[in-house]
Design a protein around this motif. Structure first.
Motif, short mmCIF file in Angstrom:
data_model
loop_
_atom_site.label_atom_id
_atom_site.label_comp_id
_atom_site.label_asym_id
_atom_site.label_seq_id
_atom_site.Cartn_x
_atom_site.Cartn_y
_atom_site.Cartn_z
N ARG A 18 -4.98 -5.27 -5.74
CA ARG A 18 -4.47 -4.04 -5.14
C ARG A 18 -3.14 -3.56 -5.72
O ARG A 18 -2.68 -2.47 -5.37
N VAL A 19 -2.51 -4.36 -6.57
CA VAL A 19 -1.16 -4.01 -7.04
C VAL A 19 -1.19 -3.37 -8.42
O VAL A 19 -2.20 -3.42 -9.13
N HIS A 20 -0.06 -2.78 -8.78
CA HIS A 20 0.06 -2.18 -10.12
C HIS A 20 0.26 -3.23 -11.20
O HIS A 20 -0.12 -3.03 -12.35
N TYR A 21 0.90 -4.36 -10.82
CA TYR A 21 1.22 -5.36 -11.84
C TYR A 21 1.15 -6.77 -11.24
O TYR A 21 1.72 -7.03 -10.18
N VAL A 22 0.46 -7.66 -11.94
CA VAL A 22 0.43 -9.08 -11.59
C VAL A 22 1.20 -9.84 -12.65
O VAL A 22 0.87 -9.78 -13.84
N ALA A 23 2.24 -10.53 -12.24
CA ALA A 23 3.09 -11.27 -13.18
C ALA A 23 2.31 -12.40 -13.84
O ALA A 23 1.38 -12.96 -13.25
N ALA A 24 2.70 -12.76 -15.04
CA ALA A 24 2.10 -13.90 -15.73
C ALA A 24 2.58 -15.20 -15.11
O ALA A 24 1.92 -16.23 -15.22
N ARG A 25 3.74 -15.17 -14.45
CA ARG A 25 4.31 -16.37 -13.85
C ARG A 25 4.13 -16.38 -12.34
O ARG A 25 3.94 -15.35 -11.71
N SER A 26 4.20 -17.57 -11.76
CA SER A 26 4.00 -17.74 -10.33
C SER A 26 5.30 -17.62 -9.55
O SER A 26 6.40 -17.68 -10.12
N GLY A 27 5.17 -17.47 -8.25
CA GLY A 27 6.34 -17.42 -7.39
C GLY A 27 7.17 -18.69 -7.49
O GLY A 27 6.63 -19.79 -7.54
N GLY A 28 8.48 -18.51 -7.53
CA GLY A 28 9.38 -19.65 -7.68
C GLY A 28 9.49 -20.16 -9.09
O GLY A 28 10.26 -21.08 -9.37
N HIS A 29 8.74 -19.56 -10.01
CA HIS A 29 8.74 -20.00 -11.42
C HIS A 29 8.97 -18.82 -12.38
O HIS A 29 8.44 -18.81 -13.48
N GLY A 30 9.73 -17.83 -11.92
CA GLY A 30 10.10 -16.73 -12.81
C GLY A 30 9.34 -15.44 -12.62
O GLY A 30 9.54 -14.49 -13.38
N ALA A 31 8.48 -15.35 -11.60
CA ALA A 31 7.73 -14.11 -11.38
C ALA A 31 8.66 -12.95 -11.04
O ALA A 31 8.45 -11.82 -11.51
N VAL A 32 9.67 -13.22 -10.23
CA VAL A 32 10.61 -12.16 -9.85
C VAL A 32 11.41 -11.70 -11.08
O VAL A 32 11.62 -10.50 -11.28
N ARG A 33 11.81 -12.64 -11.90
CA ARG A 33 12.54 -12.28 -13.13
C ARG A 33 11.69 -11.37 -14.01
O ARG A 33 12.17 -10.40 -14.61
N ASN A 88 0.81 -1.22 0.00
CA ASN A 88 0.00 0.00 0.00
C ASN A 88 0.84 1.27 0.00
O ASN A 88 0.31 2.35 -0.26
N ARG A 89 2.14 1.15 0.28
CA ARG A 89 2.97 2.34 0.44
C ARG A 89 4.03 2.54 -0.64
O ARG A 89 4.51 3.65 -0.85
N VAL A 90 4.41 1.47 -1.31
CA VAL A 90 5.49 1.60 -2.30
C VAL A 90 4.99 2.28 -3.57
O VAL A 90 3.78 2.32 -3.85
N GLY A 91 5.94 2.79 -4.34
CA GLY A 91 5.58 3.42 -5.61
C GLY A 91 5.19 2.43 -6.68
O GLY A 91 4.41 2.75 -7.58
N PHE A 92 5.73 1.20 -6.58
CA PHE A 92 5.40 0.15 -7.56
C PHE A 92 5.14 -1.15 -6.81
O PHE A 92 6.04 -1.74 -6.21
N ALA A 93 3.89 -1.58 -6.81
CA ALA A 93 3.48 -2.80 -6.11
C ALA A 93 3.24 -3.91 -7.13
O ALA A 93 2.54 -3.70 -8.13
N ALA A 94 3.80 -5.09 -6.87
CA ALA A 94 3.67 -6.21 -7.81
C ALA A 94 3.34 -7.48 -7.05
O ALA A 94 3.58 -7.60 -5.85
N ALA A 95 2.79 -8.45 -7.78
CA ALA A 95 2.42 -9.74 -7.20
C ALA A 95 2.65 -10.83 -8.22
O ALA A 95 2.52 -10.59 -9.43
N PRO A 96 2.96 -12.06 -7.77
CA PRO A 96 3.05 -13.19 -8.69
C PRO A 96 1.66 -13.67 -9.06
O PRO A 96 0.67 -13.32 -8.40
N ALA A 97 1.57 -14.50 -10.07
CA ALA A 97 0.27 -15.00 -10.52
C ALA A 97 -0.45 -15.80 -9.45
O ALA A 97 -1.69 -15.87 -9.44
N ASN A 98 0.29 -16.41 -8.53
CA ASN A 98 -0.30 -17.24 -7.48
C ASN A 98 -0.72 -16.45 -6.25
O ASN A 98 -1.17 -17.04 -5.26
#
Length: 213
Positions: free
Chosen positions: A176-191, A158-168
């Motif tokens: 609530r986030v600016h971007y939801v990754a197409a990939r899940s955590g542990g499977h390339g979401a951070v990349r 809620n406080r950062v300038g860019f909020a992101a989440a993995p697909a899972n």
């Protein structure tokens, strides 16, 4: 209509013309712009200002699974593509850190391997850790990013300038986030998020070029 002008195939080995055509096609493919989703393009505005990326661990850097070995030793599995993404982001000038509610030797080892600037384990109150990091770095919330997957991550998201989440991530987080990754955590979401930040700041091609020789 095919671009090959080398005539019919049939020899045991490719002709000079066929080799030239193959090289030309590879060059064209390399220079072709990557297809990006509308969500990716929209998130570029927030990602452009990021100087520090903070990450949750379970469900983000890992798939959320926890394995207990002999003696209660906790093991986790990390993604090597995420690791390279973190390294490239660091080389571009963006710091990376961890804020996680759990504590484990596996996370400590991974943090050392990735040379993370900020490592906060055992943080039941993640917001306190976030405020400490802001004080240490002198950064404004607008210059930070965080990737989380569950309700405990909301105070920072809620406080950062860019909020992101993995697909899972749970539904409440994805909404609530600016971007939801197409990939899940542990499977390339951070990349994926690392690449997004690099591209937003005009550094993605420069970072990739060191490997394309």
């Amino acid at each position: 209509m095919p671009s090959n002008c080398c005539g019919p195939e049939g020899g045991a080995y490719p002709t000079d013309c066929e080799l030239t055509e193959a090289l030309r096609n590879r060059a064209m493919a390399r220079n072709r712009p990557l297809e990006r989703s509308d969500a990716w393009k929209a998130a570029q505005v927030q990602a452009r200002q990021v100087k520090l990326l903070l990450l949750d661990v379970d469900g983000v850097l890992t798939d959320g699974g926890i394995t207990y070995g002999a003696g209660g030793l906790e093991t986790k599995s990390f993604n090597t593509q995420d690791g390279l993404g973190v390294r490239l982001l660091q080389e571009s000038g963006v710091e990376v850190g961890i804020v996680t509610a759990r504590s484990s030797e596996a996370v400590e080892r991974r943090a050392r391997d990735l040379r993370l600037a900020h490592v906060f384990q055992g943080q039941g109150d993640k917001l306190t850790a976030f405020e400490s990091i802001l004080k240490q770095t002198g950064l404004r919330p607008l210059q930070t990013a965080y990737m989380g997957d569950d309700l405990i991550d909301l105070p920072i998201l809620n406080r950062v300038g860019f909020a992101a989440a993995p697909a899972n991530a749970v539904a409440e987080i994805r909404q609530r986030v600016h971007y939801v990754a197409a990939r899940s955590g542990g499977h390339g979401a951070v990349r994926e998020v690392c690449d997004l930040i690099l591209e937003a700041q005009g550094n993605l091609e420069r970072m990739r070029a060191q490997f394309d020789r």
